[in-house]
Design an enzyme around this catalytic site. Structure first.
Site, mmCIF file in Angstrom:
data_model
loop_
_atom_site.group_PDB
_atom_site.id
_atom_site.type_symbol
_atom_site.label_atom_id
_atom_site.label_comp_id
_atom_site.label_asym_id
_atom_site.label_seq_id
_atom_site.Cartn_x
_atom_site.Cartn_y
_atom_site.Cartn_z
ATOM 1 N N HIS A 98 -41.194 12.880 8.445
ATOM 2 C CA HIS A 98 -40.643 12.153 7.301
ATOM 3 C C HIS A 98 -40.334 13.144 6.172
ATOM 4 O O HIS A 98 -41.159 14.014 5.874
ATOM 5 C CB HIS A 98 -41.664 11.110 6.819
ATOM 6 C CG HIS A 98 -41.164 10.306 5.663
ATOM 7 N ND1 HIS A 98 -40.209 9.314 5.813
ATOM 8 C CD2 HIS A 98 -41.456 10.346 4.336
ATOM 9 C CE1 HIS A 98 -39.946 8.791 4.624
ATOM 10 N NE2 HIS A 98 -40.684 9.394 3.709
ATOM 11 N N GLY A 132 -47.047 0.002 10.408
ATOM 12 C CA GLY A 132 -46.454 -0.004 9.069
ATOM 13 C C GLY A 132 -45.246 0.913 8.982
ATOM 14 O O GLY A 132 -44.842 1.544 9.967
HETATM 15 C C1 GAR Z 1 -34.970 14.275 8.759
HETATM 16 O O1 GAR Z 1 -35.041 14.697 7.419
HETATM 17 C C2 GAR Z 1 -36.059 13.259 9.043
HETATM 18 O O2 GAR Z 1 -37.257 13.499 8.395
HETATM 19 C C3 GAR Z 1 -35.407 12.009 8.516
HETATM 20 O O3 GAR Z 1 -34.102 12.085 8.986
HETATM 21 C C4 GAR Z 1 -33.701 13.457 9.023
HETATM 22 C C5 GAR Z 1 -33.092 13.751 10.367
HETATM 23 O O4 GAR Z 1 -32.327 14.913 10.351
HETATM 24 N N1 GAR Z 1 -36.088 10.840 8.970
HETATM 25 C C6 GAR Z 1 -36.323 9.789 8.177
HETATM 26 O O5 GAR Z 1 -35.919 9.708 7.031
HETATM 27 C C7 GAR Z 1 -37.101 8.671 8.826
HETATM 28 N N2 GAR Z 1 -37.542 7.745 7.839
HETATM 29 P P1 GAR Z 1 -31.550 15.403 11.670
HETATM 30 O O6 GAR Z 1 -30.769 14.216 12.227
HETATM 31 O O7 GAR Z 1 -30.654 16.503 11.201
HETATM 32 O O8 GAR Z 1 -32.574 15.883 12.651
#
Ligand code: GAR
Length: 185
Positions: A98, A132
């Protein structure tokens, strides 16, 4: 196995850093996305289980079937909430990365929300997934400073650099034990 929804740059880091401590067995997405293309380019089995808001339970069952029986489920930029039909099978071995320092700023807009609040330090959290929204036990965290003039995009990119390293460090420290993951980090 890895769950993705988007660009898949974290997935790419997980793939590029595979060694004797872990291998990516499969990639599953809720939507056709670049993450699926990255998996296929690396020769890793990839499957799309299209999200269906009218039948969440059925979708969770189809997701569980697509995931199979891996030692670990890694949610890396997977933007859907997993329900009981999925988690009852994989809780204890499902982890998520996250882009904020939980328990601050959970949910789909962790970077935007931290920036809007005006924090000076945010970062990345890897945690177990429970029922959650981003509430499961924290495994590892790293801080990232907010810089003057940061936009959501510039801050997110610096956080993602940290996330790409942190998720690999967590996976290297993880051991499958009797259906759960033990991670000493
Ligand atoms: C990352 O920053 C991850 O933590 C976030 O999406 C991005 C994916 O990047 N996830 C969330 O926000 C989940 N709540 P990517 O597609 O370049 O790997």
């Amino acid at each position: 196995m890895v769950l993705v929804s988007g660009t898949g740059s974290l997935l790419q880091s997980i793939i590029d850093n595979q060694d004797e401590s872990y291998r990516v067995s499969k990639v599953v997405a809720d939507v056709d996305c670049q993450g699926i293309e990255r998996a296929r380019a690396a020769g890793i089995p990839a499957e799309i289980v299209a999200f269906d808001a009218t039948d969440r339970k059925g979708w969770n069952h189809r997701m569980a079937a697509a995931v199979g029986e891996p030692d670990a489920v890694v949610s890396a930029g997977f933007m859907r909430i997993l329900g009981p039909a999925f988690l009852q099978r994989f809780e204890g071995r499902t982890i998520n990365t996250h882009p904020a320092l939980l328990p601050a700023f959970p949910g789909a807009h962790g970077v935007r929300d931290a920036l809007a609040y005006g924090v000076k330090v945010t970062g990345s959290t890897v945690h177990f997934v429970d029922a959650g929204v981003d509430t499961g036990a924290i495994i590892a965290q790293r801080a990232v400073e907010v810089e003057p003039g940061d936009t959501e995009a510039s801050l997110h990119e610096r956080i993602k650099k940290v996330e790409r390293e942190l998720i690999v460090a967590v996976l290297r420290a993880a051991r499958a034990e009797q259906g759960t993951l033990r991670i000493d980090i």
